[in-house]
Write an enzyme that holds these catalytic residues in place. Sequence first.
Site: not given
Length: 229
Positions: A12, A37, A39, A41, A70, A72, A141, A176
């Site tokens: 990540s 990966h 992330d 957000m 991913h 979020m 998660m 994750d």
Amino acid sequence: MTFDRSIKIAPSILAADFANFGAECAAVEAQGADWIHVDVMDGHFVPNITFGPATCAAIRPHIKGVMDVHLMIAPVDPYIQAFADAGADVVTAHVEAGPHIHRTLQAIRGAGMKAGVALNPGTPATAVADLMDMVDLICVMTVNPGFGGQKFIDMTAKITALREMIGDRPVHIEIDGGVDPVTAPIVARAGADVLVAGSAVFRGGSVSDPTPYGQNIRAIRAAAEGVWT
């Protein structure tokens, strides 16, 4: 992307040097990472803000393999095409992020990407029971999303239940949160094959000294493969 159930390590970049993302992606791939990966957000769905499609587009030329994004964020649907245009191979949306996850997964696949669905620790496996033929990846998660470096939450029963639901479908189970050489065997034994690791990969290394990245990746992989059947 071709499907197989071998263990894949997906560092990540949340734990990477934000000022040097491109070189960091290239460095961890050179040291044995299978996927990268990302992330994303939004400060709304989760209590943190990271980056968006522009960052994905900027790092895409530095990534030879799979870019695993991913999301979020909420809502998801208005941003799907932007991440497709940025070069994402996989886009994962949270089942908790909106009322129409089936439509979201259709849109992700319709944009030419693999579709993932993520489950927060408090969300049961049954929440995705009717989505098995709509997904290419299920992300479990093992921390509450929003920040890196959190303590692992054991989701063994959920992973096992999902593995049974998947059956012989070509669907990855991704983990994750809190993955390291201690926790990797736990999730691999339950049926996971994609392991996201942030601080456990990037700890001790840098672009100028990436050798620790490789050591960390090999340690996680060896621990997971020691129980994989």
